[in-house]
Motif scaffolding. Structure first.
Motif, PDB file in Angstrom:
ATOM      1  N   ASN A  27       0.398  -1.125  -0.024  1.00 28.86           N
ATOM      2  CA  ASN A  27       0.364   0.162   0.288  1.00 28.86           C
ATOM      3  C   ASN A  27       0.855   1.312  -0.134  1.00 28.86           C
ATOM      4  OD1 ASN A  27      -1.974   2.026   0.646  1.00 28.86           O
ATOM      5  ND2 ASN A  27      -2.784   0.559   1.112  1.00 28.86           N
ATOM      6  N   PRO A  28       1.171   1.953  -0.875  1.00 31.83           N
ATOM      7  CA  PRO A  28       1.675   3.520  -1.210  1.00 31.83           C
ATOM      8  C   PRO A  28       1.332   4.278  -0.023  1.00 31.83           C
ATOM      9  CG  PRO A  28      -0.092   3.425  -2.747  1.00 31.83           C
ATOM     10  CD  PRO A  28       0.299   1.978  -1.995  1.00 31.83           C
ATOM     11  N   PHE A 150       3.956   1.558  -9.533  1.00 28.73           N
ATOM     12  CA  PHE A 150       3.709   0.995 -10.439  1.00 28.73           C
ATOM     13  C   PHE A 150       3.060   2.008 -11.490  1.00 28.73           C
ATOM     14  CE2 PHE A 150       0.179  -1.729  -9.795  1.00 28.73           C
ATOM     15  CZ  PHE A 150      -0.788  -1.644 -10.740  1.00 28.73           C
ATOM     16  N   THR A 151       1.743   3.114 -10.890  1.00 29.47           N
ATOM     17  CA  THR A 151       1.596   3.802 -12.141  1.00 29.47           C
ATOM     18  C   THR A 151       1.765   4.917 -11.641  1.00 29.47           C
ATOM     19  OG1 THR A 151      -1.014   2.142 -11.282  1.00 29.47           O
ATOM     20  CG2 THR A 151      -0.891   4.580 -12.323  1.00 29.47           C
ATOM     21  N   ILE A 152       2.137   5.434 -10.137  1.00 30.85           N
ATOM     22  CA  ILE A 152       2.497   7.024 -10.254  1.00 30.85           C
ATOM     23  C   ILE A 152       4.255   6.833  -9.213  1.00 30.85           C
ATOM     24  CG2 ILE A 152       2.580   9.624  -9.187  1.00 30.85           C
ATOM     25  CD1 ILE A 152      -0.456   9.385 -10.274  1.00 30.85           C
ATOM     26  N   ASN A 153       5.336   6.949  -9.237  1.00 30.65           N
ATOM     27  CA  ASN A 153       6.055   6.625  -8.610  1.00 30.65           C
ATOM     28  C   ASN A 153       6.250   7.080  -7.087  1.00 30.65           C
ATOM     29  OD1 ASN A 153       7.548   9.514  -8.642  1.00 30.65           O
ATOM     30  ND2 ASN A 153       8.295   8.657 -10.671  1.00 30.65           N
ATOM     31  N   GLU A 154       6.804   6.713  -6.403  1.00 30.82           N
ATOM     32  CA  GLU A 154       7.124   7.652  -5.012  1.00 30.82           C
ATOM     33  C   GLU A 154       7.425   8.912  -4.794  1.00 30.82           C
ATOM     34  OE1 GLU A 154       9.680   6.854  -0.551  1.00 30.82           O
ATOM     35  OE2 GLU A 154       9.029   4.743  -2.328  1.00 30.82           O
TER      36      GLU A 154
END
Length: 172
Positions: A27-28, A150-154
């Protein structure tokens, strides 16, 4: 001699995230919340903003209620709440100007949109109780869904959260 104005308002923001849950192996929000204090220390907090607690909710569903309320209660200092609403079947909206927040973030280049759907499962449950708590304690609550890394980086997401804090400090 200098000019003196009224003291600047201080806004304290408490941030929560979630551990992984069914269907989400990483979970981001857990990473973002765990790294936020250090990130903001390096970047600098917006004027008038204090970063309060940064907590990860490790449990889901009914079991999340106690740690959620402990987190929310930590946001209330020197304030007693005796207004316990027992209405559980009502719609509660955030008192924050979501459209203004969205527009300000879009001006900063973020592809954001407002929604009146926190989703299902844990998100809706936690947001409802956060809004209910905010209503009872005259505070504010905002729920933000974030995409997987993987959709928008950290790094982009960390920058987004810093921008959101900046917008909140200017609006609140």
């Amino acid at each position: 001699m200098g000019s003196e104005g009224p003291p600047a308002a201080i806004t304290t923001v408490h941030v929560t995230g979630f551990k992984k849950f069914h269907g989400v192996s990483e979970n981001p929000t857990e990473t973002i919340v765990n790294n936020l204090a250090e990130y903001m220390k390096k970047k600098g907090l917006p004027k008038g903003l204090v970063l309060g607690s940064c907590n990860i909710l490790e449990t889901a569903g009914q079991e999340a209620l106690v740690p959620l309320y402990q987190t929310l209660q930590s946001a209330i200092t020197a304030r007693d709440s005796d207004s316990q609403s027992s209405s559980s079947n009502k719609i509660i909206w955030t008192s924050l100007p979501v459209e203004d927040i969205t527009k300000a973030l879009a001006k900063k280049g973020y592809d954001v949109m407002t929604s009146d759907d926190a989703g299902r499962f844990v998100c809706n449950y936690v947001y409802y109780h956060s809004l209910r708590f905010a209503e009872q304690n005259e505070t504010k609550s905002l729920f933000v869904h974030v995409p997987l890394f993987f959709t928008i980086n950290e790094e982009t997401q960390m920058h987004f959260v810093a921008s959101l804090l900046e917008v909140l400090s200017s609006i609140c």
